[in-house]
Write a protein that holds these residues in place. Structure first.
Motif, PDB file in Angstrom:
ATOM      1  N   TYR A 229       0.663  -0.911  -0.219  1.00  0.00           N
ATOM      2  CA  TYR A 229       0.165   0.319  -0.130  1.00  0.00           C
ATOM      3  C   TYR A 229       0.998   1.026   0.344  1.00  0.00           C
ATOM      4  O   TYR A 229       0.827   2.429  -1.007  1.00  0.00           O
ATOM      5  CB  TYR A 229      -0.854   0.127   1.489  1.00  0.00           C
TER       6      TYR A 229
ATOM      7  N   ARG B  70      -1.884   6.752   9.725  1.00  0.00           N
ATOM      8  CA  ARG B  70      -1.131   6.270   7.810  1.00  0.00           C
ATOM      9  C   ARG B  70      -2.277   6.886   6.356  1.00  0.00           C
ATOM     10  O   ARG B  70      -3.086   6.685   6.461  1.00  0.00           O
ATOM     11  CB  ARG B  70      -2.422   5.222   7.931  1.00  0.00           C
TER      12      ARG B  70
ATOM     13  N   LEU C 158      -5.732   6.667   4.646  1.00  0.00           N
ATOM     14  CA  LEU C 158      -6.314   5.958   6.163  1.00  0.00           C
ATOM     15  C   LEU C 158      -7.198   6.724   7.187  1.00  0.00           C
ATOM     16  O   LEU C 158      -8.231   7.232   7.656  1.00  0.00           O
ATOM     17  CB  LEU C 158      -6.239   4.720   5.886  1.00  0.00           C
ATOM     18  N   ARG C 159      -6.211   7.121   7.580  1.00  0.00           N
ATOM     19  CA  ARG C 159      -5.627   7.491   9.283  1.00  0.00           C
ATOM     20  C   ARG C 159      -5.429   8.666   9.293  1.00  0.00           C
ATOM     21  O   ARG C 159      -4.086   8.729   9.545  1.00  0.00           O
ATOM     22  CB  ARG C 159      -6.336   7.087  10.122  1.00  0.00           C
TER      23      ARG C 159
ATOM     24  N   MET D 123     -11.789  -4.294   1.254  1.00  0.00           N
ATOM     25  CA  MET D 123      -9.899  -4.545   0.564  1.00  0.00           C
ATOM     26  C   MET D 123      -9.488  -5.843  -0.237  1.00  0.00           C
ATOM     27  O   MET D 123     -10.032  -6.940   0.606  1.00  0.00           O
ATOM     28  CB  MET D 123      -9.356  -3.751   1.758  1.00  0.00           C
TER      29      MET D 123
ATOM     30  N   LEU E 260     -13.393  -1.568   4.708  1.00  0.00           N
ATOM     31  CA  LEU E 260     -13.337  -0.059   5.225  1.00  0.00           C
ATOM     32  C   LEU E 260     -14.113   0.296   5.105  1.00  0.00           C
ATOM     33  O   LEU E 260     -15.238   0.433   3.877  1.00  0.00           O
ATOM     34  CB  LEU E 260     -12.008   0.258   4.224  1.00  0.00           C
TER      35      LEU E 260
ATOM     36  N   ALA F 224     -16.344   3.588   3.967  1.00  0.00           N
ATOM     37  CA  ALA F 224     -16.216   4.760   2.813  1.00  0.00           C
ATOM     38  C   ALA F 224     -17.496   5.439   2.861  1.00  0.00           C
ATOM     39  O   ALA F 224     -17.143   6.395   2.411  1.00  0.00           O
ATOM     40  CB  ALA F 224     -15.469   4.211   1.997  1.00  0.00           C
TER      41      ALA F 224
ATOM     42  N   ARG G 203     -10.296   9.178   2.750  1.00  0.00           N
ATOM     43  CA  ARG G 203     -10.262   7.874   3.014  1.00  0.00           C
ATOM     44  C   ARG G 203     -11.179   7.570   1.333  1.00  0.00           C
ATOM     45  O   ARG G 203     -10.065   6.017   1.596  1.00  0.00           O
ATOM     46  CB  ARG G 203     -11.031   7.811   4.299  1.00  0.00           C
TER      47      ARG G 203
ATOM     48  N   GLY H   3      -7.466   5.971  -0.618  1.00  0.00           N
ATOM     49  CA  GLY H   3      -7.189   4.791   0.374  1.00  0.00           C
ATOM     50  C   GLY H   3      -7.630   3.613  -0.317  1.00  0.00           C
ATOM     51  O   GLY H   3      -7.543   2.304  -0.321  1.00  0.00           O
ATOM     52  N   GLY H   4      -9.504   3.370   0.292  1.00  0.00           N
ATOM     53  CA  GLY H   4     -10.279   2.419  -0.595  1.00  0.00           C
ATOM     54  C   GLY H   4      -9.994   2.049  -2.017  1.00  0.00           C
ATOM     55  O   GLY H   4      -9.639   1.314  -2.099  1.00  0.00           O
TER      56      GLY H   4
ATOM     57  N   SER I 242     -11.134  -4.670  10.264  1.00  0.00           N
ATOM     58  CA  SER I 242     -11.559  -3.591   9.675  1.00  0.00           C
ATOM     59  C   SER I 242      -9.933  -2.316   9.095  1.00  0.00           C
ATOM     60  O   SER I 242      -8.890  -2.705  11.119  1.00  0.00           O
ATOM     61  CB  SER I 242     -12.859  -3.195  10.167  1.00  0.00           C
ATOM     62  N   TYR I 243     -10.045  -1.731   9.112  1.00  0.00           N
ATOM     63  CA  TYR I 243      -9.143  -0.408   8.775  1.00  0.00           C
ATOM     64  C   TYR I 243      -9.645   0.656   9.655  1.00  0.00           C
ATOM     65  O   TYR I 243     -11.129   0.180  10.043  1.00  0.00           O
ATOM     66  CB  TYR I 243      -9.013   0.184   7.720  1.00  0.00           C
TER      67      TYR I 243
END
Lengths: 525, 525
Positions: free
Chosen positions: A34, A176, A179-180, A246, A252, A254, A292, A295-296, A524-525
């Motif tokens: 990633y 991340r 994502l975060r 994912m 995720l 979303a 985010r 990221g997905g 999960s993320y």
């Protein structure tokens, strides 16, 4: 043209005979892969500021496409954009205890409004301390609620339907990219209504906007459903989400849509006189989607050669790379490419003009080609002297990069044929990415779980187990806490209660009581 | 159709026989009029958060139009959008002393990342104090410079041409909506180049982008020129601006473009290996335009009935108001209006689709009409039962609202004629607003000033004196300080040294030495 069936890579990883563009594969280390995609596709990078990233042009270009397409849908459903302050006084938060509890631990607090030099160092000026500290917005229910209380006096002022595109800050301990992150970009919709029914209609309408946007534009198949009580937004009466799977099987979240009831209208005093002349509290909603989503997009569509961007959200859909050799042929190649790009940009696809780019940079054509493959441009065209002479182009489709023998599947097509089929091809890439992801999602939801032992084995058996759709009795309060605690021990979470599945007909795997619905369980993320 | 000559209202205020929509006129109290326009046109309001405003849909809609049109021009000149962190560590600022001096007094400082309850109140958690405080960006040269230092290694990496759309914070003591708010929205372009010439070319290119954008899109005539030394951006080698004249004669700086030389490349270590293999510092530029532009739009185009929005930046260019009476005629009126709006939106103007709106709100037609007049929609159409029967529409042009007798100049036109001329009419409104403002600007620059006494009298004689273009010797350092000090006593400032005026041929009015150029002097926002 046997391109093979859509990949359901999750449970049938095939050993890849091809040398790929990234130094790490999804199989080897999904998290490292990633990061490699983000870096090799020039999407974003660490900024040097804790928890914050720099979004580079290719990443930001995808965000601009997401903004454009989602904004159109938000406006088409009757909402208008506004802008509210970045800073929120502490006193606004104090009015809603549950909301505070949800966010207090991760708030950036502004306490001073001036710096001075002291011992050769820059420090906050103690003389310029704010009387009331300000929080950098983690979400804007409180400050927008305060505005609504000014705007809403009578039932005639309702509904209020607004949205804002903004940056928000939640001080995350572990970050991340996409994502975060401590700061992220999003849109947050906020609405006020006269009745519970209208507010619930709005909540579900925006959930559907998110579902259709994710599936149609980002090619991200999702499951729309209601979050269980423990996963609600702080202050919400009900929270709905779309959940995407994912390639490592994790979920995720979303996008979310919240029915807030009178939580914030009570705290911020959003009152109106109804048609009968009585004072009532407004019913409010809020809903958000963020960076985010990028990221997905990476974790659903990326492969071992980098990103694959669905054409609708690709900053450039078709990139034309001239194969220049510093000879006198070059001018003819560039003219040919220029005319090609002009003709492509004059066509429409997905009801917008095609976005084709001529890559004129002074670099080797092969490096440019691999750069665009890593970035995930949907179609890459190469044009050399022989193509010009023959009236051809060499076409690479990012979703079908290799032939069966492992070589790049670059196809020579007559230029006019390509021009005639380019928009169909873009539609084909969009469709293929969606279908691959859709097959993966639905092939990897286990519906056979009848007990906690089944659930445990499912997630113990595979490193990428997907999700389980299980029957449950919808426990609340302490009973739900017990379920959540058990799941936590297995590193599992409740994702949502899908809207569109068959009714329950058995026993709850957690409580043994009669099940009333089905809930998705997964990592999960 | 004698609509009268373009207004040069500045020095020839005419007594208005008409009852206007605002409670205060420009003549009575320009500052109060400005606030009234913002409020009556629903553009923005105080937020309850110190120095920050809420931008409401009509104000934000204008900003979205500005963003779209300016962004197109920024991209057409080769720049790409990125996003950089909101927070900047103090240490980044410490590296550039002059830059710090310019901004330290007005910086919002984040010192904590968590809140806790204490004695029933929410307070910053002393355990969650940041090791290094973070500044909320007042501008991003430092944090973007840090990114450039990672991106730039060789001359092949140059130029770097990027832009970001963002919010920034400068803690202003006295705030005024759109003109000076603690938080505001803007775009900031940042570029790095191998040579001084290239960086200067970029600086001037973006100044010209701002000039043409302001004049062509916002219908805001401006004077482009170089800022005198004392007005440079902190850290800049040279600052250029566009200056617009408000209806009270004051100047508004509406956009700036800075040549930064090596100030920030030295501080942030933006170095590259040149073609000869030697290390060099990059030459950088930055340039910005903000929501301040909306304040300028109001003060240039507004009149005593509210705002007048140039069609290119109007969220709705043509608003159709059905005159409904709760009778069975209403359905036919709505159908007629719907078809009209559909036909308008199918046309193009300024190379974009027309933006026409059918105002279906349940309110009295006259209230809706005056609401749109106050908001400044360029064309307002009213349709009643008689219009439907006759195949007509009633047309109000916002730039020519009244007949000579003081009545509203609402004209009945055959619907098909209106459809045939609607885009020309929109172009006409755009042109008329520009011409009125252009005449006012050029009529109110005094070029006859030969001494300080002349200058004093000019600004003493009138409450709205416009500007003076005076010859000067371009003093620097202490000599310039003296000039600035004297001007300050007269509440005057140096605006800029226009690029396009005749060479100087006399004596400097400040120093008596031979003049080398001409500088604009005026009151300012």
């Amino acid at each position: 043209m046997p391109y093979g069936a859509p990949s359901s890579a999750l449970r049938q990883p095939k050993v890849d005979p091809v040398k790929h563009a990234l130094s790490v594969t999804r199989e080897q280390d999904f998290a490292a892969w990633y990061q490699a995609v983000i870096s090799e596709a020039d999407m974003a990078e660490e900024s040097g500021v804790r928890g914050c990233m720099v979004i580079r042009p290719w990443g930001y270009g995808i965000w601009e496409r997401i903004q454009k397409l989602l904004d159109d849908r938000i406006k088409a459903t009757g909402h208008e954009n506004c802008y509210f302050p970045l800073f929120i006084p502490l006193s606004y938060f104090e009015k809603e205890a549950e909301h505070v509890d949800g966010f207090a631990k991760e708030m950036a607090v502004v306490t001073h409004h001036r710096l001075i030099q002291k011992d050769g160092k820059l420090v906050p000026d103690p003389e310029a301390k704010l009387e009331e500290p300000l929080v950098v917005r983690p979400t804007s229910e409180t400050v927008i609620g305060a505005a609504f209380s000014r705007w809403v006096q009578s039932w005639r002022d309702l509904p209020v339907l607004i949205n804002q595109w903004a940056n928000v800050v939640r001080w995350e301990m572990r970050t991340r990219m996409f994502l975060r992150t401590s700061e992220f970009l999003w849109q947050e919709g906020h609405t006020a209504h006269a009745t519970v029914d209208e507010a619930m209609d709005e909540t579900m309408k925006m959930l559907e906007v998110y579902r259709s946007f994710a599936e149609e534009c980002v090619a991200l198949p999702v499951i729309a459903g209601e979050k269980p009580e423990n996963e609600r937004f702080p202050g919400a009466v009900a929270t709905y989400s779309i959940e995407a799977m994912m390639q490592d099987g994790k979920a995720l979240q979303a996008g979310t849509s919240h029915f807030l009831g009178t939580t914030f209208s009570r705290a911020q005093n959003i009152k109106f006189q109804n048609a009968e002349g009585q004072q009532e509290l407004a019913q409010t909603t809020s809903w958000g989607m963020s960076t985010r989503m990028i990221g997905g997009l990476i974790m659903v569509h990326g492969d071992d050669d980098g990103l694959r961007v669905p054409p609708r959200v690709a900053p450039h859909q078709i990139v034309v790379v001239p194969m220049l050799r510093d000879t006198e042929e070059d001018a003819a190649i560039l003219d040919y490419c220029s005319a090609l790009v002009g003709a492509l940009n004059g066509q429409d696809v997905f009801r917008e003009p095609v976005r084709a780019l001529l890559d004129r940079r002074p670099a080797k054509a092969a490096n440019k080609r691999w750069g665009w493959i890593k970035k995930g441009a949907p179609i890459v065209i190469e044009v050399g002297g022989r193509d010009v002479a023959g009236g051809n182009v060499s076409v690479l489709r990012r979703d079908r990069l290799y032939r069966e023998d492992g070589k790049l599947d670059s196809r020579i097509i007559a230029k006019d044929d390509f021009l005639a089929q380019a928009t169909t091809m873009l539609e084909g890439v969009q469709q293929a990415l969606f279908e691959q992801a859709h097959a993966r999602l639905h092939d990897n939801i286990d519906r056979t779980i009848a007990s906690l032992d089944d659930l445990k084995s499912l997630f113990a058996a595979s490193s990428k187990p997907g999700w389980a759709l299980v029957q449950w009795s919808k426990p609340t309060g302490a009973a739900l806490d017990k379920v959540v605690e058990w799941l936590k021990g297995e590193k599992l979470t409740l994702r949502n209660i899908p809207l569109d599945v068959e009714a329950a007909d058995g026993a709850c795997i957690f409580t043994g009581q009669a099940a009333v619905e089905r809930v998705l369980v997964g990592r999960s993320y």
